[in-house]
Design a protein around this motif. Sequence first.
Motif, PDB file in Angstrom:
ATOM      1  N   GLU A  28       0.828  -1.198   0.000  1.00 35.64           N
ATOM      2  CA  GLU A  28       0.000   0.000   0.000  1.00 35.64           C
ATOM      3  C   GLU A  28       0.871   1.260   0.000  1.00 35.64           C
ATOM      4  OE1 GLU A  28      -3.605   2.169   2.406  1.00 35.64           O
ATOM      5  OE2 GLU A  28      -2.408   0.667   3.429  1.00 35.64           O
ATOM      6  N   LEU A  29       1.948   1.245   0.767  1.00 34.25           N
ATOM      7  CA  LEU A  29       2.863   2.388   0.782  1.00 34.25           C
ATOM      8  C   LEU A  29       3.506   2.594  -0.587  1.00 34.25           C
ATOM      9  CD1 LEU A  29       4.584   1.960   4.260  1.00 34.25           C
ATOM     10  CD2 LEU A  29       2.984   3.766   3.557  1.00 34.25           C
ATOM     11  N   GLU A  30       3.867   1.506  -1.240  1.00 33.56           N
ATOM     12  CA  GLU A  30       4.421   1.608  -2.590  1.00 33.56           C
ATOM     13  C   GLU A  30       3.414   2.246  -3.540  1.00 33.56           C
ATOM     14  OE1 GLU A  30       5.459  -2.353  -3.761  1.00 33.56           O
ATOM     15  OE2 GLU A  30       7.109  -2.497  -2.331  1.00 33.56           O
ATOM     16  N   LEU A  31       2.156   1.831  -3.428  1.00 29.87           N
ATOM     17  CA  LEU A  31       1.114   2.397  -4.289  1.00 29.87           C
ATOM     18  C   LEU A  31       0.873   3.874  -3.979  1.00 29.87           C
ATOM     19  CD1 LEU A  31      -1.424  -0.568  -4.351  1.00 29.87           C
ATOM     20  CD2 LEU A  31       0.031   0.222  -6.236  1.00 29.87           C
ATOM     21  N   GLN A  32       0.957   4.248  -2.720  1.00 34.17           N
ATOM     22  CA  GLN A  32       0.803   5.659  -2.357  1.00 34.17           C
ATOM     23  C   GLN A  32       1.930   6.490  -2.965  1.00 34.17           C
ATOM     24  OE1 GLN A  32       0.570   5.648   1.936  1.00 34.17           O
ATOM     25  NE2 GLN A  32      -1.639   5.370   1.922  1.00 34.17           N
ATOM     26  N   ASP A  33       3.157   5.966  -2.916  1.00 35.08           N
ATOM     27  CA  ASP A  33       4.290   6.659  -3.541  1.00 35.08           C
ATOM     28  C   ASP A  33       4.085   6.796  -5.042  1.00 35.08           C
ATOM     29  OD1 ASP A  33       5.681   7.061  -1.200  1.00 35.08           O
ATOM     30  OD2 ASP A  33       7.112   5.430  -1.525  1.00 35.08           O
ATOM     31  N   GLN A  34       3.657   5.712  -5.659  1.00 39.18           N
ATOM     32  CA  GLN A  34       3.429   5.734  -7.104  1.00 39.18           C
ATOM     33  C   GLN A  34       2.349   6.759  -7.458  1.00 39.18           C
ATOM     34  OE1 GLN A  34       2.356   1.922  -8.723  1.00 39.18           O
ATOM     35  NE2 GLN A  34       2.317   2.666 -10.831  1.00 39.18           N
ATOM     36  N   LYS A  35       1.282   6.791  -6.682  1.00 38.25           N
ATOM     37  CA  LYS A  35       0.204   7.740  -6.928  1.00 38.25           C
ATOM     38  C   LYS A  35       0.697   9.178  -6.779  1.00 38.25           C
ATOM     39  CE  LYS A  35      -4.495   8.924  -5.527  1.00 38.25           C
ATOM     40  NZ  LYS A  35      -4.441  10.066  -4.614  1.00 38.25           N
ATOM     41  N   SER A  36       1.519   9.437  -5.787  1.00 36.97           N
ATOM     42  CA  SER A  36       2.074  10.787  -5.593  1.00 36.97           C
ATOM     43  C   SER A  36       2.927  11.212  -6.784  1.00 36.97           C
ATOM     44  CB  SER A  36       2.913  10.843  -4.317  1.00 36.97           C
ATOM     45  OG  SER A  36       2.106  10.691  -3.192  1.00 36.97           O
ATOM     46  N   ARG A  37       3.758  10.294  -7.265  1.00 38.20           N
ATOM     47  CA  ARG A  37       4.584  10.611  -8.437  1.00 38.20           C
ATOM     48  C   ARG A  37       3.718  10.896  -9.663  1.00 38.20           C
ATOM     49  NH1 ARG A  37       7.583   6.372  -6.339  1.00 38.20           N
ATOM     50  NH2 ARG A  37       6.795   4.936  -7.896  1.00 38.20           N
ATOM     51  N   LEU A  38       2.684  10.070  -9.838  1.00 40.83           N
ATOM     52  CA  LEU A  38       1.791  10.270 -10.973  1.00 40.83           C
ATOM     53  C   LEU A  38       1.042  11.603 -10.864  1.00 40.83           C
ATOM     54  CD1 LEU A  38       0.382   6.650 -11.297  1.00 40.83           C
ATOM     55  CD2 LEU A  38       1.873   7.820 -12.943  1.00 40.83           C
ATOM     56  N   GLU A  39       0.629  11.964  -9.660  1.00 41.13           N
ATOM     57  CA  GLU A  39      -0.053  13.244  -9.459  1.00 41.13           C
ATOM     58  C   GLU A  39       0.859  14.405  -9.845  1.00 41.13           C
ATOM     59  OE1 GLU A  39      -1.215  13.015  -5.361  1.00 41.13           O
ATOM     60  OE2 GLU A  39      -3.205  12.211  -5.863  1.00 41.13           O
ATOM     61  N   GLN A  40       2.130  14.324  -9.480  1.00 45.00           N
ATOM     62  CA  GLN A  40       3.079  15.377  -9.840  1.00 45.00           C
ATOM     63  C   GLN A  40       3.223  15.477 -11.357  1.00 45.00           C
ATOM     64  OE1 GLN A  40       6.640  14.346  -7.686  1.00 45.00           O
ATOM     65  NE2 GLN A  40       6.042  15.551  -5.891  1.00 45.00           N
ATOM     66  N   GLU A  41       3.365  14.334 -12.009  1.00 45.86           N
ATOM     67  CA  GLU A  41       3.473  14.334 -13.472  1.00 45.86           C
ATOM     68  C   GLU A  41       2.215  14.908 -14.110  1.00 45.86           C
ATOM     69  OE1 GLU A  41       4.865  10.753 -15.502  1.00 45.86           O
ATOM     70  OE2 GLU A  41       5.595  10.032 -13.559  1.00 45.86           O
ATOM     71  N   LEU A  42       1.068  14.491 -13.611  1.00 43.19           N
ATOM     72  CA  LEU A  42      -0.200  14.957 -14.168  1.00 43.19           C
ATOM     73  C   LEU A  42      -0.345  16.464 -13.984  1.00 43.19           C
ATOM     74  CD1 LEU A  42      -2.796  14.106 -15.582  1.00 43.19           C
ATOM     75  CD2 LEU A  42      -3.816  13.725 -13.327  1.00 43.19           C
ATOM     76  N   ARG A  43       0.032  16.984 -12.822  1.00 44.38           N
ATOM     77  CA  ARG A  43      -0.036  18.433 -12.589  1.00 44.38           C
ATOM     78  C   ARG A  43       0.796  19.199 -13.600  1.00 44.38           C
ATOM     79  NH1 ARG A  43       1.375  17.743  -7.320  1.00 44.38           N
ATOM     80  NH2 ARG A  43      -0.418  16.914  -6.272  1.00 44.38           N
ATOM     81  N   ARG A  44       1.952  18.635 -13.928  1.00 44.71           N
ATOM     82  CA  ARG A  44       2.827  19.293 -14.906  1.00 44.71           C
ATOM     83  C   ARG A  44       2.110  19.438 -16.244  1.00 44.71           C
ATOM     84  NH1 ARG A  44       7.369  17.249 -18.326  1.00 44.71           N
ATOM     85  NH2 ARG A  44       6.379  15.270 -17.861  1.00 44.71           N
ATOM     86  N   TYR A  45       1.418  18.398 -16.666  1.00 46.41           N
ATOM     87  CA  TYR A  45       0.684  18.472 -17.935  1.00 46.41           C
ATOM     88  C   TYR A  45      -0.553  19.358 -17.825  1.00 46.41           C
ATOM     89  CZ  TYR A  45       3.581  14.951 -20.151  1.00 46.41           C
ATOM     90  OH  TYR A  45       4.643  14.289 -20.704  1.00 46.41           O
ATOM     91  N   MET A  46      -1.226  19.294 -16.683  1.00 38.94           N
ATOM     92  CA  MET A  46      -2.431  20.098 -16.520  1.00 38.94           C
ATOM     93  C   MET A  46      -2.111  21.589 -16.417  1.00 38.94           C
ATOM     94  SD  MET A  46      -4.652  17.634 -14.018  1.00 38.94           S
ATOM     95  CE  MET A  46      -6.219  18.441 -14.238  1.00 38.94           C
ATOM     96  N   ASP A  47      -0.913  21.915 -15.929  1.00 37.08           N
ATOM     97  CA  ASP A  47      -0.502  23.311 -15.823  1.00 37.08           C
ATOM     98  C   ASP A  47      -0.086  23.911 -17.167  1.00 37.08           C
ATOM     99  OD1 ASP A  47      -1.020  23.327 -13.122  1.00 37.08           O
ATOM    100  OD2 ASP A  47       1.083  23.037 -12.518  1.00 37.08           O
ATOM    101  N   MET A  48       0.129  23.053 -18.141  1.00 41.24           N
ATOM    102  CA  MET A  48       0.510  23.545 -19.470  1.00 41.24           C
ATOM    103  C   MET A  48      -0.671  24.260 -20.118  1.00 41.24           C
ATOM    104  SD  MET A  48       2.609  20.273 -21.029  1.00 41.24           S
ATOM    105  CE  MET A  48       2.945  21.041 -22.603  1.00 41.24           C
ATOM    106  N   ASP A  49      -0.356  25.271 -20.873  1.00 40.95           N
ATOM    107  CA  ASP A  49      -1.391  25.964 -21.640  1.00 40.95           C
ATOM    108  C   ASP A  49      -1.965  24.976 -22.656  1.00 40.95           C
ATOM    109  OD1 ASP A  49      -2.895  27.549 -23.391  1.00 40.95           O
ATOM    110  OD2 ASP A  49      -1.500  29.240 -23.217  1.00 40.95           O
ATOM    111  N   ALA A  50      -3.285  24.848 -22.665  1.00 37.68           N
ATOM    112  CA  ALA A  50      -3.942  23.862 -23.529  1.00 37.68           C
ATOM    113  C   ALA A  50      -3.606  24.076 -25.002  1.00 37.68           C
ATOM    114  CB  ALA A  50      -5.450  23.910 -23.328  1.00 37.68           C
ATOM    115  N   SER A  51      -3.419  25.319 -25.411  1.00 35.63           N
ATOM    116  CA  SER A  51      -3.120  25.595 -26.821  1.00 35.63           C
ATOM    117  C   SER A  51      -1.701  25.185 -27.192  1.00 35.63           C
ATOM    118  CB  SER A  51      -3.335  27.076 -27.129  1.00 35.63           C
ATOM    119  OG  SER A  51      -2.434  27.872 -26.374  1.00 35.63           O
ATOM    120  N   LEU A  52      -0.835  24.991 -26.192  1.00 36.88           N
ATOM    121  CA  LEU A  52       0.548  24.595 -26.458  1.00 36.88           C
ATOM    122  C   LEU A  52       0.775  23.091 -26.363  1.00 36.88           C
ATOM    123  CD1 LEU A  52       2.409  27.399 -24.472  1.00 36.88           C
ATOM    124  CD2 LEU A  52       1.893  27.334 -26.920  1.00 36.88           C
ATOM    125  N   LYS A  53      -0.222  22.358 -25.901  1.00 38.20           N
ATOM    126  CA  LYS A  53      -0.070  20.912 -25.751  1.00 38.20           C
ATOM    127  C   LYS A  53      -0.068  20.235 -27.121  1.00 38.20           C
ATOM    128  CE  LYS A  53      -2.289  20.327 -21.274  1.00 38.20           C
ATOM    129  NZ  LYS A  53      -3.412  19.684 -20.569  1.00 38.20           N
TER     130      LYS A  53
END
Length: 114
Positions: A28-53
Amino acid sequence: MMQSWFTLVQDKNKLLNEESELMISARELELQDQKSRLEQELRRYMDMDASLKTKEDKLEEERIFQEMIEVVKMRDRLVTVLEQQRLQEMEQHAVLVPGAAAKDLSTSASITWT
């Protein structure tokens, strides 16, 4: 003599159940770490300007999101397995120590996840 055998069997079962719970907690701790890493990656993409993606950026954002969903599903399955194991442990205890099941239900039927 027979009582000591029951006690040994009960102790062995407790240790096996505890080992299993620890393994599930570690996963479960491994999955929590994985989820945190994925959230960080996802935020990076979500913070991008949609017209530049680019198309690749959008596909990667979707892939990360789907992987996060799978991680959450895996964690839910672990919670289910852990609850089933605890119920099974109480049943085993009730068989080895008659009359103890009612007492155990009142003290160990809840799960706390932090």
